[in-house]
Design a protein around this motif. Structure first.
Motif, PDB file in Angstrom:
ATOM      1  N   THR A   1      -0.430 -39.535  18.700  1.00 36.14           N
ATOM      2  CA  THR A   1      -1.042 -38.943  17.231  1.00 36.14           C
ATOM      3  C   THR A   1      -1.168 -39.894  16.319  1.00 36.14           C
ATOM      4  N   ALA A   2      -2.427 -40.032  15.950  1.00 34.62           N
ATOM      5  CA  ALA A   2      -2.668 -40.934  14.933  1.00 34.62           C
ATOM      6  C   ALA A   2      -1.962 -40.553  13.351  1.00 34.62           C
ATOM      7  N   ILE A   3      -1.222 -41.151  12.639  1.00 35.31           N
ATOM      8  CA  ILE A   3      -0.767 -41.162  11.440  1.00 35.31           C
ATOM      9  C   ILE A   3      -1.012 -41.989  10.420  1.00 35.31           C
ATOM     10  N   ASP A   4      -1.644 -42.098   9.464  1.00 32.43           N
ATOM     11  CA  ASP A   4      -1.721 -43.079   8.562  1.00 32.43           C
ATOM     12  C   ASP A   4      -0.644 -42.993   7.380  1.00 32.43           C
ATOM     13  N   THR A   5       0.365 -43.939   7.519  1.00 33.93           N
ATOM     14  CA  THR A   5       1.559 -43.820   6.687  1.00 33.93           C
ATOM     15  C   THR A   5       1.363 -44.734   5.566  1.00 33.93           C
ATOM     16  N   ALA A   6       0.082 -45.464   5.302  1.00 33.65           N
ATOM     17  CA  ALA A   6      -0.205 -46.503   4.269  1.00 33.65           C
ATOM     18  C   ALA A   6       0.094 -45.422   2.842  1.00 33.65           C
ATOM     19  N   ALA A   7      -0.375 -44.440   2.795  1.00 35.48           N
ATOM     20  CA  ALA A   7      -0.367 -43.558   1.290  1.00 35.48           C
ATOM     21  C   ALA A   7       0.802 -43.292   1.214  1.00 35.48           C
ATOM     22  N   LEU A   8       1.769 -42.777   2.240  1.00 33.17           N
ATOM     23  CA  LEU A   8       3.063 -42.397   1.862  1.00 33.17           C
ATOM     24  C   LEU A   8       3.980 -43.804   1.403  1.00 33.17           C
ATOM     25  N   GLU A   9       3.555 -44.934   2.289  1.00 33.90           N
ATOM     26  CA  GLU A   9       4.415 -45.974   1.828  1.00 33.90           C
ATOM     27  C   GLU A   9       4.196 -46.519   0.460  1.00 33.90           C
ATOM     28  N   SER A  10       2.842 -46.472  -0.034  1.00 37.72           N
ATOM     29  CA  SER A  10       2.468 -47.092  -1.298  1.00 37.72           C
ATOM     30  C   SER A  10       3.078 -45.988  -2.405  1.00 37.72           C
ATOM     31  N   ALA A  11       3.305 -44.652  -2.078  1.00 41.35           N
ATOM     32  CA  ALA A  11       3.865 -43.857  -2.985  1.00 41.35           C
ATOM     33  C   ALA A  11       5.323 -43.937  -2.922  1.00 41.35           C
ATOM     34  N   GLY A  12       5.858 -44.883  -2.117  1.00 38.13           N
ATOM     35  CA  GLY A  12       7.731 -44.916  -2.316  1.00 38.13           C
ATOM     36  C   GLY A  12       8.324 -44.432  -1.013  1.00 38.13           C
ATOM     37  N   ALA A  13       7.734 -44.329   0.018  1.00 34.26           N
ATOM     38  CA  ALA A  13       8.448 -43.799   1.161  1.00 34.26           C
ATOM     39  C   ALA A  13       8.749 -44.890   2.059  1.00 34.26           C
ATOM     40  N   ALA A  14       9.762 -44.896   2.736  1.00 31.26           N
ATOM     41  CA  ALA A  14      10.098 -45.653   4.038  1.00 31.26           C
ATOM     42  C   ALA A  14       9.928 -44.943   5.105  1.00 31.26           C
ATOM     43  N   VAL A  15       8.830 -45.308   5.962  1.00 33.35           N
ATOM     44  CA  VAL A  15       8.358 -44.349   7.030  1.00 33.35           C
ATOM     45  C   VAL A  15       8.943 -44.923   8.275  1.00 33.35           C
ATOM     46  N   GLU A  16       9.423 -43.969   9.205  1.00 33.87           N
ATOM     47  CA  GLU A  16       9.740 -44.144  10.564  1.00 33.87           C
ATOM     48  C   GLU A  16       9.082 -43.188  11.340  1.00 33.87           C
ATOM     49  N   ARG A  17       8.381 -43.743  12.510  1.00 28.52           N
ATOM     50  CA  ARG A  17       7.336 -42.774  13.197  1.00 28.52           C
ATOM     51  C   ARG A  17       8.304 -42.737  14.462  1.00 28.52           C
ATOM     52  N   VAL A  18       8.201 -41.411  14.953  1.00 23.83           N
ATOM     53  CA  VAL A  18       9.029 -41.158  16.274  1.00 23.83           C
ATOM     54  C   VAL A  18       8.166 -40.046  17.109  1.00 23.83           C
ATOM     55  N   ASP A  19       8.165 -40.450  18.357  1.00 21.52           N
ATOM     56  CA  ASP A  19       7.402 -39.457  19.182  1.00 21.52           C
ATOM     57  C   ASP A  19       8.233 -38.337  19.449  1.00 21.52           C
ATOM     58  N   PHE A  20       7.586 -37.188  19.484  1.00 21.61           N
ATOM     59  CA  PHE A  20       8.359 -36.019  19.752  1.00 21.61           C
ATOM     60  C   PHE A  20       7.313 -34.823  20.398  1.00 21.61           C
ATOM     61  N   ALA A  21       7.715 -34.364  21.738  1.00 20.53           N
ATOM     62  CA  ALA A  21       6.960 -33.505  22.009  1.00 20.53           C
ATOM     63  C   ALA A  21       7.964 -32.315  22.397  1.00 20.53           C
ATOM     64  N   ALA A  22       7.554 -31.167  21.516  1.00 21.15           N
ATOM     65  CA  ALA A  22       8.386 -29.918  21.481  1.00 21.15           C
ATOM     66  C   ALA A  22       8.001 -29.193  22.826  1.00 21.15           C
ATOM     67  N   LEU A  23       8.735 -28.585  23.412  1.00 20.64           N
ATOM     68  CA  LEU A  23       8.433 -27.732  24.682  1.00 20.64           C
ATOM     69  C   LEU A  23       8.618 -26.360  24.614  1.00 20.64           C
TER      70      LEU A  23
END
Length: 66
Positions: A44-66
């Motif tokens: 999944t493509a996630i653009d984290t730049a907007a969150l980071e510029s708003a003050g978030a420290a972002v970690e991306r984790v792969d997660f597939a709910a079954l």
């Protein structure tokens, strides 16, 4: 997780690539900086730049709910 005065300090967003999840994080960022874990399906493509510029420290984790 909240800090000593009740503000969110760390947030886990399941479905982290969804518009609703990202809008929720943006709303929470209005109160101050956050640590954000975005859990989304692998590839999944996630653009984290907007969150980071708003003050978030972002970690991306792969997660597939079954």
């Amino acid at each position: 997780m909240t800090d000593a005065v009740g503000r969110f300090a760390r947030v886990l967003v399941l479905g982290g690539g969804s518009e609703i999840g990202l809008a929720l994080v943006h709303e929470l960022l209005r109160a101050g900086p956050l640590e954000v874990v975005l859990a989304a399906r692998p590839g999944t493509a996630i653009d984290t730049a907007a969150l980071e510029s708003a003050g978030a420290a972002v970690e991306r984790v792969d997660f597939a709910a079954l």
